[in-house]
Design a protein around this motif. Structure first.
Motif, PDB file in Angstrom:
ATOM      1  N   ALA A  29      -8.149  -6.792  -3.024  1.00  0.00           N
ATOM      2  CA  ALA A  29      -8.069  -6.206  -1.681  1.00  0.00           C
ATOM      3  C   ALA A  29      -8.774  -4.867  -1.616  1.00  0.00           C
ATOM      4  O   ALA A  29      -9.051  -4.242  -2.644  1.00  0.00           O
ATOM      5  CB  ALA A  29      -6.607  -6.033  -1.303  1.00  0.00           C
ATOM      6  N   CYS A  30      -9.040  -4.408  -0.384  1.00  0.00           N
ATOM      7  CA  CYS A  30      -9.594  -3.073  -0.214  1.00  0.00           C
ATOM      8  C   CYS A  30      -8.593  -2.059  -0.768  1.00  0.00           C
ATOM      9  O   CYS A  30      -7.380  -2.212  -0.591  1.00  0.00           O
ATOM     10  CB  CYS A  30      -9.923  -2.780   1.241  1.00  0.00           C
ATOM     11  N   TYR A  56       0.876  -1.171   0.000  1.00  0.00           N
ATOM     12  CA  TYR A  56       0.000   0.000   0.000  1.00  0.00           C
ATOM     13  C   TYR A  56       0.912   1.219   0.000  1.00  0.00           C
ATOM     14  O   TYR A  56       1.885   1.270   0.763  1.00  0.00           O
ATOM     15  CB  TYR A  56      -0.891   0.030   1.249  1.00  0.00           C
ATOM     16  N   ILE A 102      -9.117  -4.780   9.136  1.00  0.00           N
ATOM     17  CA  ILE A 102      -9.915  -4.706   7.907  1.00  0.00           C
ATOM     18  C   ILE A 102      -9.766  -6.044   7.188  1.00  0.00           C
ATOM     19  O   ILE A 102      -8.661  -6.404   6.755  1.00  0.00           O
ATOM     20  CB  ILE A 102      -9.427  -3.545   7.014  1.00  0.00           C
ATOM     21  N   CYS A 125      -9.908  -8.299   4.238  1.00  0.00           N
ATOM     22  CA  CYS A 125     -10.000  -8.313   2.768  1.00  0.00           C
ATOM     23  C   CYS A 125     -10.243  -9.748   2.311  1.00  0.00           C
ATOM     24  O   CYS A 125     -11.109 -10.001   1.492  1.00  0.00           O
ATOM     25  CB  CYS A 125      -8.725  -7.767   2.146  1.00  0.00           C
ATOM     26  N   ILE A 127      -7.111   2.797   2.553  1.00  0.00           N
ATOM     27  CA  ILE A 127      -7.116   2.623   4.011  1.00  0.00           C
ATOM     28  C   ILE A 127      -6.626   3.925   4.636  1.00  0.00           C
ATOM     29  O   ILE A 127      -5.535   4.424   4.287  1.00  0.00           O
ATOM     30  CB  ILE A 127      -6.199   1.447   4.429  1.00  0.00           C
ATOM     31  N   VAL A 130      -4.741  -2.666  10.377  1.00  0.00           N
ATOM     32  CA  VAL A 130      -3.356  -2.995  10.720  1.00  0.00           C
ATOM     33  C   VAL A 130      -2.402  -2.151   9.877  1.00  0.00           C
ATOM     34  O   VAL A 130      -1.403  -1.624  10.371  1.00  0.00           O
ATOM     35  CB  VAL A 130      -3.084  -4.502  10.502  1.00  0.00           C
ATOM     36  N   CYS A 131      -2.754  -1.998   8.589  1.00  0.00           N
ATOM     37  CA  CYS A 131      -1.883  -1.225   7.692  1.00  0.00           C
ATOM     38  C   CYS A 131      -1.797   0.235   8.133  1.00  0.00           C
ATOM     39  O   CYS A 131      -0.701   0.810   8.229  1.00  0.00           O
ATOM     40  CB  CYS A 131      -2.405  -1.301   6.258  1.00  0.00           C
TER      41      CYS A 131
HETATM   42  N1  SME Z   1      -5.937  -6.424   6.910  1.00  0.00           N
HETATM   43  C1  SME Z   1      -5.424  -5.136   6.498  1.00  0.00           C
HETATM   44  C2  SME Z   1      -6.055  -4.673   5.215  1.00  0.00           C
HETATM   45  C3  SME Z   1      -5.309  -5.067   4.007  1.00  0.00           C
HETATM   46  S1  SME Z   1      -5.589  -6.644   3.548  1.00  0.00           S
HETATM   47  O1  SME Z   1      -5.179  -7.561   4.602  1.00  0.00           O
HETATM   48  C4  SME Z   1      -4.829  -6.989   2.144  1.00  0.00           C
HETATM   49  C5  SME Z   1      -5.624  -4.106   7.587  1.00  0.00           C
HETATM   50  O2  SME Z   1      -6.315  -4.390   8.575  1.00  0.00           O
HETATM   51  O3  SME Z   1      -5.100  -3.030   7.449  1.00  0.00           O
END
Ligand code: SME
Length: 169
Positions: free
Chosen positions: A79-80, A58, A112, A114, A83, A89-90
């Motif tokens: 994927a989303c 990202y 999140i 995905c 963000i 988490v990202c």
């Molecule tokens: N799980 C991630 C979002 C990105 S996807 O895993 C590809 C998050 O919580 O930021």
């Protein structure tokens, strides 16, 4: 040049990450394009790392209050796309500018989802000359897949990536 994308067993994570780092250096040494390098790095990692279901990038887009992470090259399920910094988490790794290891995503408030198969995750920030470029995200279908050796290995991967990649102006 051809790359066989070996799938190591990572029984000895330290030495297998050292081999992976050497392969990534070879893969990126003649190229500085950010997107090209992110595409090849995600493919190499996805082939080499056992027990992962999503590997990708990202990148930070916009500035100030409008800054957000936007998905870049990756391997895995769609994927989303966007963000917010500080979300998921990202976004948490981006806001802290520090690696975040989540042993069980179901226990991480604001995770999140995905790919519903993902159960653990590691996100490493990409810092170049003190600037946050984005993050490297790796997901696994297994709980507690990532440990300290993975953190060290993937932080080295992130360093190699930012060293070889130039953001287009
Ligand atoms: N799980 C991630 C979002 C990105 S996807 O895993 C590809 C998050 O919580 O930021």
């Amino acid at each position: 040049m051809s790359f066989s994308s070996p799938r190591y067993d990572f029984a000895d994570k330290k030495s297998d990450y050292a081999r992976l780092a050497a392969e990534l250096e070879a893969l990126l040494e003649d190229e500085h394009d950010l997107i090209a390098n992110a595409a090849n790095a995600s493919a190499l990692l996805f082939e080499a790392l056992p027990d992962v279901n999503w590997v990708g990038f990202y990148f930070l887009r916009g500035s100030g209050q409008a800054a957000e992470l936007v998905v870049g090259p990756f391997q895995g399920k769609p994927a989303c796309v966007r963000i917010a910094v500080g979300k998921g988490v990202c976004g948490t790794a981006a806001a802290r500018r520090a690696t975040v290891v989540v042993p069980d995503v179901h226990e991480f408030p604001g995770h999140i989802a995905c790919d519903a198969a993902s159960r653990s995750e590691i996100v490493v920030p990409l810092i170049q000359d003190g600037e946050l470029l984005g993050v490297l995200d790796v997901d696994s279908p297994s709980v507690a897949r990532f440990d300290e050796a993975d953190r060290r290995g993937l932080e080295q991967v992130a360093t190699i990536f930012v060293t070889h990649s130039i953001v287009a102006s």
